[in-house]
Design an enzyme around this catalytic site. Structure first.
Site, PDB file in Angstrom:
ATOM      1  N   LYS A   9      50.643  39.624  40.229  1.00  0.00           N
ATOM      2  CA  LYS A   9      49.924  38.372  39.957  1.00  0.00           C
ATOM      3  C   LYS A   9      50.888  37.178  40.012  1.00  0.00           C
ATOM      4  CE  LYS A   9      46.383  40.620  37.098  1.00  0.00           C
ATOM      5  NZ  LYS A   9      45.654  40.600  35.801  1.00  0.00           N
ATOM      6  N   TYR A  49      37.072  39.602  41.137  1.00  0.00           N
ATOM      7  CA  TYR A  49      36.840  39.755  39.695  1.00  0.00           C
ATOM      8  C   TYR A  49      35.357  39.587  39.335  1.00  0.00           C
ATOM      9  CZ  TYR A  49      41.767  40.090  38.312  1.00  0.00           C
ATOM     10  OH  TYR A  49      43.073  40.507  38.106  1.00  0.00           O
ATOM     11  N   ASN A 112      49.352  39.084  32.685  1.00  0.00           N
ATOM     12  CA  ASN A 112      49.842  40.456  32.476  1.00  0.00           C
ATOM     13  C   ASN A 112      50.428  41.076  33.742  1.00  0.00           C
ATOM     14  OD1 ASN A 112      47.437  40.804  33.777  1.00  0.00           O
ATOM     15  ND2 ASN A 112      46.472  42.038  32.183  1.00  0.00           N
ATOM     16  N   HIS A 115      47.898  43.636  38.803  1.00  0.00           N
ATOM     17  CA  HIS A 115      46.537  44.189  38.879  1.00  0.00           C
ATOM     18  C   HIS A 115      46.591  45.541  39.572  1.00  0.00           C
ATOM     19  CE1 HIS A 115      42.350  44.848  39.890  1.00  0.00           C
ATOM     20  NE2 HIS A 115      42.787  45.178  41.087  1.00  0.00           N
ATOM     21  N   GLU A 126      38.461  47.080  46.909  1.00  0.00           N
ATOM     22  CA  GLU A 126      39.521  46.065  46.859  1.00  0.00           C
ATOM     23  C   GLU A 126      40.437  46.135  48.093  1.00  0.00           C
ATOM     24  OE1 GLU A 126      41.185  46.800  42.981  1.00  0.00           O
ATOM     25  OE2 GLU A 126      39.397  46.013  41.993  1.00  0.00           O
TER      26      GLU A 126
END
Ligand code: RTP
Ligand code: MG
Length: 148
Positions: A9, A49, A112, A115, A126
């Site tokens: 990310k 998402y 975080n 992903h 994805e």
């Protein structure tokens, strides 16, 4: 062979953790079969998402994931989907065990680091969302059954 979609990310890229993260999956024994540094569009972020669109953090999540470059990757190997999730650690870095990526480098749930697809269905979806077929390579590394 099983494949999963992993993505460093924007916070991971900004904090110079891309090499560290690639290194962990390489050393584990998985194979990198697709990778690109990209800036995600608003539309792609909302599709990716989509399952969270009714959550209170959706706007923040889309805003963050589109805020800078991400490293999108496809990794291959036996049970790579579940193993990668274990290596990432729990969603909230507060609960992620030391030794996991989020446990070692994350602080807040919104940032975080990484992903990873959470099931075979989401992995397929994805991978198709982020990669064209010709961007995923098929190659062998060593003549061995235990190196993926
Ligand atoms: P990811 O999809 O990014 O791999 O993360 P995940 O499966 O571990 O967690 P998920 O439930 O799918 O949530 C997606 C991302 O939304 C952010 N989030 N923020 N503020 C909050 O309470 C909250 N909860 C989730 C996280 O960045 C999470 O990775
Ligand atoms: Mg998720």
């Amino acid at each position: 062979m099983e494949q999963t979609f992993l993505m460093v990310k924007p916070d991971g890229v900004q904090r110079n953790l891309t090499g560290e993260i690639v290194n962990r999956f390489e050393r584990k024994g998985f194979k990198l079969v697709g990778a690109k540094l990209m800036q995600i569009s608003d539309e792609l972020a909302k599709t990716h998402y989509g399952e969270h669109e009714d959550k209170p953090f959706f706007g923040e999540l889309v805003g963050f994931i589109t805020s800078g470059p991400v490293l999108a990757m496809v990794w291959e190997g036996e049970n790579v989907i579940a193993t990668a999730r274990n290596m990432m650690g729990k969603t909230n870095p507060l609960e992620a065990a030391p030794g996991t990526i989020r446990g070692d480098y994350g602080v807040t749930v919104g940032k975080n680091i990484i992903h990873g697809s959470d099931s075979p269905e989401s992995a397929q979806k994805e991978i198709n969302l982020f990669f064209n077929d010709n961007e995923i390579l098929s190659y062998s590394k060593q003549d061995s059954e235990w190196v993926y």
